[in-house]
Design a protein around this motif. Structure first.
Motif: not given
Length: 150
Positions: A30-42, A126-132, A141-144
């Motif tokens: 989950a941490w790896e996935s969150a990091e991946k999404w964070r990198k994509l967002y950035n 649209q991009t901001r909403n999708s990434l958010t 998912s991480l919290a769960r």
């Protein structure tokens, strides 16, 4: 009987160790996935900033070109007020038809620029909403997973 009880406890401990290992693995994933999404967002945000900066430069270039085409060259009139230059250009126009043609041209350019701005704003939203949303899903998912690990 004591040996049977000891064996049950050892089996229970082993099962708990396995559950803990599985929970830790899921947490790491989950941490790896969150990091991946964070990198994509950035990455996307940086690309948007770069695009916006390039578009600002292009707009400035087009404005300078337009001023030159209209005879309001800032190198010729470095200290003159732009409004004064525009009024001078308008006063040189002999016919109403010429003035109308220039007005139509300016209004078309304005409409085109407004449309481009609106399109870019919609795309950014649209991009901001999708990434958010994706980042929120990853955090949920991480919290769960963390709550399951406890």
């Amino acid at each position: 009987m004591s040996e049977d009880l000891t064996q049950r406890w050892l089996t229970e401990i082993q099962a708990l160790k396995q559950q803990l290992a599985d929970a830790i693995t899921r947490c790491d994933e989950a941490w790896e996935s969150a990091e991946k999404w964070r990198k994509l967002y950035n990455t996307e945000a940086e690309q948007r900033r770069t695009d916006a900066q390039l578009l600002q430069q292009e707009i400035a270039s087009l404005k300078a070109e337009l001023k030159k085409m209209r005879g309001i060259d800032e190198t010729i009139l470095p200290d003159a007020d732009v409004n004064t230059a525009i009024h001078a250009e308008i006063s040189q126009i002999g016919e109403t038809k010429e003035l109308q043609a220039k007005l139509i041209e300016a209004m078309k350019e304005r409409a085109s620029l407004l449309l481009a701005l609106k399109t870019e704003q919609e795309s950014h939203a649209q991009t901001r909403n999708s990434l958010t949303t994706a980042l929120g899903d990853a955090i949920d998912s991480l919290a769960r997973i963390r709550s399951e690990a406890k």
